[in-house]
Design a protein around this motif. Structure first.
Motif, PDB file in Angstrom:
ATOM      1  N   TRP A 170      76.176  73.193  89.862  1.00 51.08           N
ATOM      2  CA  TRP A 170      76.034  72.420  91.095  1.00 51.08           C
ATOM      3  C   TRP A 170      75.992  73.309  92.334  1.00 51.08           C
ATOM      4  CZ3 TRP A 170      74.180  68.195  92.820  1.00 51.08           C
ATOM      5  CH2 TRP A 170      74.513  67.722  94.100  1.00 51.08           C
ATOM      6  N   LEU A 186      68.475  55.782  84.728  1.00 51.82           N
ATOM      7  CA  LEU A 186      68.306  56.170  86.124  1.00 51.82           C
ATOM      8  C   LEU A 186      66.933  55.773  86.663  1.00 51.82           C
ATOM      9  CD1 LEU A 186      69.571  57.671  88.548  1.00 51.82           C
ATOM     10  CD2 LEU A 186      68.591  59.794  87.633  1.00 51.82           C
ATOM     11  N   LYS A 201      75.907  67.856  85.776  1.00 57.04           N
ATOM     12  CA  LYS A 201      76.886  67.386  84.788  1.00 57.04           C
ATOM     13  C   LYS A 201      76.454  67.762  83.381  1.00 57.04           C
ATOM     14  CE  LYS A 201      79.290  63.247  83.137  1.00 57.04           C
ATOM     15  NZ  LYS A 201      79.456  61.775  83.300  1.00 57.04           N
ATOM     16  N   SER A 202      75.171  67.575  83.074  1.00 62.62           N
ATOM     17  CA  SER A 202      74.659  67.951  81.757  1.00 62.62           C
ATOM     18  C   SER A 202      74.811  69.443  81.523  1.00 62.62           C
ATOM     19  CB  SER A 202      73.184  67.542  81.651  1.00 62.62           C
ATOM     20  OG  SER A 202      72.628  67.958  80.419  1.00 62.62           O
ATOM     21  N   ASP A 228      69.055  62.180  78.251  1.00 60.08           N
ATOM     22  CA  ASP A 228      70.310  61.585  78.722  1.00 60.08           C
ATOM     23  C   ASP A 228      70.400  61.607  80.248  1.00 60.08           C
ATOM     24  OD1 ASP A 228      71.173  61.055  76.142  1.00 60.08           O
ATOM     25  OD2 ASP A 228      72.173  62.999  75.926  1.00 60.08           O
ATOM     26  N   VAL A 229      69.849  62.662  80.865  1.00 60.02           N
ATOM     27  CA  VAL A 229      69.853  62.747  82.322  1.00 60.02           C
ATOM     28  C   VAL A 229      69.075  61.580  82.933  1.00 60.02           C
ATOM     29  CG1 VAL A 229      69.009  64.089  84.295  1.00 60.02           C
ATOM     30  CG2 VAL A 229      70.184  65.246  82.415  1.00 60.02           C
ATOM     31  N   ARG A 259      71.514  61.690  92.911  1.00 61.46           N
ATOM     32  CA  ARG A 259      72.062  61.269  91.618  1.00 61.46           C
ATOM     33  C   ARG A 259      71.385  62.010  90.472  1.00 61.46           C
ATOM     34  NH1 ARG A 259      71.846  54.925  91.115  1.00 61.46           N
ATOM     35  NH2 ARG A 259      72.571  55.485  89.003  1.00 61.46           N
ATOM     36  N   LEU A 260      70.078  62.200  90.575  1.00 55.99           N
ATOM     37  CA  LEU A 260      69.353  62.948  89.551  1.00 55.99           C
ATOM     38  C   LEU A 260      69.931  64.343  89.385  1.00 55.99           C
ATOM     39  CD1 LEU A 260      66.946  63.570  87.627  1.00 55.99           C
ATOM     40  CD2 LEU A 260      65.629  64.167  89.682  1.00 55.99           C
ATOM     41  N   TRP A 261      70.086  65.051  90.491  1.00 49.36           N
ATOM     42  CA  TRP A 261      70.523  66.442  90.391  1.00 49.36           C
ATOM     43  C   TRP A 261      72.007  66.568  90.087  1.00 49.36           C
ATOM     44  CZ3 TRP A 261      67.356  70.174  89.348  1.00 49.36           C
ATOM     45  CH2 TRP A 261      66.000  69.946  89.590  1.00 49.36           C
ATOM     46  N   ARG A 262      72.792  65.583  90.435  1.00 51.51           N
ATOM     47  CA  ARG A 262      74.191  65.581  89.994  1.00 51.51           C
ATOM     48  C   ARG A 262      74.262  65.380  88.481  1.00 51.51           C
ATOM     49  NH1 ARG A 262      78.239  65.942  93.505  1.00 51.51           N
ATOM     50  NH2 ARG A 262      77.822  65.620  95.727  1.00 51.51           N
ATOM     51  N   ARG A 263      73.374  64.563  87.948  1.00 51.02           N
ATOM     52  CA  ARG A 263      73.322  64.392  86.494  1.00 51.02           C
ATOM     53  C   ARG A 263      72.888  65.686  85.810  1.00 51.02           C
ATOM     54  NH1 ARG A 263      71.325  58.730  83.991  1.00 51.02           N
ATOM     55  NH2 ARG A 263      72.777  57.320  85.030  1.00 51.02           N
TER      56      ARG A 263
END
Length: 362
Positions: free
Chosen positions: A324, A157, A100-101, A152-153, A93-97
Motif C-alpha cells: 500500500w 466490485l 490486501k491481496s 478475488d480482487v 477500493r480497487l487499489w486497496r483490494r
C-alpha cells in the motif's frame, strides 16, 4: 459461434451519435486511453483521481489494457452510478483490494525488505525463487488449478451488467488471441470479469483465459492501449493517453529479467506507436487539404499524461509490488502529473493536440 477478433485500421470516420449524452455544460468531452503495467497502474489511479477532482472533463469512452482496463472499469462504473466522487471511491477500493491481496500473498514484505532498493522486490527471497521458476516451468505446471488472485480482487466490485448496458460512458478492453495472434476488443455485452483477467494475463505467470472457446493473453502485446475504438466509435475528437510503460530507459538492461522486461515494454509500445503514426499522418493530410472533407475523416487531438523519468527509474520487480505504501506513492505521482497537465494543456482540449508525436519516430 465465436465472434471474430476485432481488427483495427488507421482510417477513422466520425462516429454516429447513438443514445449518448451530449457534452455537459462547462465540461470538455474527452476519451481516455489507459495503459497497463501491473502495480504501476496505481500511477493511472492517481491521474484519474486528480482529473475527477478537477471536474472539468466529461469522459465519453475508455480504452484500457491490463491494469488500465481495471482502472477503466471502475472509473466508468463510478461515473455512471454516482459521478466523479463515486468513481474516486471505487478506484481507491480497487487499489486497496490489490494491496490486501498482496499482503496475503507470497510477495508480501519480509524481514529482508529493508535491505532492498526502494520499491523493487529484487532482494525478496520469494521473488528470486519465482524469477527462477518461471524460466523453467510454465503456469500450467506450477499453477495447474489456474488460480488468479485478480479474480478475488474484482469479485463483487465491478458491476458488469451496468457496464454492458452503458451508453454514456463506454468501456473497451483489449486482449490478445493466443491461437490467432490477433487483437480482440471487448465492449458492450462482451464485458465480463474474464475479459478483464484476459487483458491482464501475463503468459509466464497465468494460464491463458478462455472466452467463448478462444484463449487470450495480455492485451498489451497487440495494443497498449488501443486507440481505434475511441476514434471510430466515439464522437469526441480528443484522446488523452495515460502512459505507464516507459518509452525511454536511461540504462542498458543487463540481467536476463531486465532484458525480457525491456523486450516486453518495446513490444507493448510498438502497436501504440503505429497508431500514433497513423493518426499523425491523417491529421497532416487533413491540415494540408489532401483529403477530401467529404470522405468523413476528422482530425484527432492527442494528449498525454506521463512521468517517463520517474516510471523509467523503477525496476522490473516493482510491477509486482502491491504494498500500500508503494501504491500510494504511485498515486501521488500520478496526481502530480495530472495537475501539471491540467495547468499546461487543458485549454487545448477541443482545439488541438497538446503533444508532438514526432520525437517518438526516429
Amino acid at each position: 459461434m465465436t465472434k471474430p477478433p476485432t481488427a483495427h485500421t488507421p482510417g477513422r470516420r466520425a462516429a454516429p451519435v447513438t443514445n449518448q449524452a451530449e457534452e455537459k455544460p462547462g465540461k470538455s468531452r474527452i476519451n481516455l486511453a489507459l495503459q497497463g503495467g501491473g502495480a504501476h497502474g496505481a500511477f493511472t489511479w492517481g491521474v484519474l483521481d486528480r482529473l475527477l477532482e478537477d471536474g472539468r472533463l466529461d469522459v465519453e469512452g475508455i480504452s484500457g489494457t491490463s491494469a488500465g482496463a481495471m482502472n477503466g472499469a471502475l472509473l466508468a462504473q463510478g461515473l455512471l452510478t454516482g459521478g466523479p466522487d463515486k468513481a474516486r471511491e471505487l478506484l481507491e477500493r480497487l487499489w486497496r483490494r490489490v494491496a490486501k491481496s498482496h499482503g496475503l500473498g507470497p510477495l508480501a514484505p519480509s524481514w529482508l525488505m529493508p535491505f532492498s532498493t526502494g520499491p523493487n522486490l529484487d532482494s525478496h527471497p520469494v521473488y528470486a525463487g519465482m524469477d527462477m521458476m518461471v524460466r523453467m516451468l510454465s503456469p500450467y505446471q506450477f499453477n495447474p488449478m489456474g488460480v488468479n488472485p485478480l479474480r478475488d480482487v474484482l469479485d463483487g466490485l465491478v458491476d458488469f451488467d451496468l457496464l454492458r448496458r452503458a451508453q454514456d460512458v463506454r468501456l473497451f478492453v483489449s486482449a490478445t488471441n493466443v491461437n490467432r495472434g490477433q487483437l480482440r476488443v471487448f465492449s458492450g455485452n462482451e464485458l465480463s470479469v474474464d475479459c478483464l483477467l484476459a487483458s491482464a494475463c501475463l503468459p509466464m505467470l497465468f494460464q491463458a483465459v478462455r472466452i467463448e472457446g478462444e484463449h487470450y493473453w495480455d492485451g498489451g502485446y497487440m495494443g497498449n492501449p488501443v486507440l481505434d475504438p475511441l476514434i471510430k466509435q466515439c464522437t469526441s475528437p480528443d484522446v488523452l493517453v495515460v502512459q505507464v510503460t516507459p518509452m525511454h530507459r536511461p540504462d542498458l538492461p543487463r540481467t536476463p529479467t531486465a532484458i525480457i522486461d525491456r523486450i516486453n515494454e518495446i513490444s507493448f509500445n510498438s502497436t501504440f506507436y503505429r497508431e500514433l503514426r497513423s493518426i499523425e499522418l491523417v491529421n497532416r493530410l487533413l491540415d494540408d487539404g489532401r483529403i477530401n472533407p467529404d470522405a468523413g475523416l476528422r482530425p484527432i487531438h492527442l494528449h498525454m499524461i506521463e512521468s517517463d523519468a520517474s516510471m523509467g527509474a523503477l525496476g522490473v520487480s516493482s510491477k509486482l509490488n502491491g504494498d500500500w505504501g508503494f501504491l500510494s506513492e504511485l498515486r501521488d505521482l500520478g496526481r502530480a502529473a495530472a495537475e501539471g497537465w491540467l495547468d499546461a494543456h487543458h485549454a487545448a482540449i477541443g482545439q488541438k493536440s497538446s503533444f508532438a508525436t514526432g520525437p517518438f519516430f526516429v
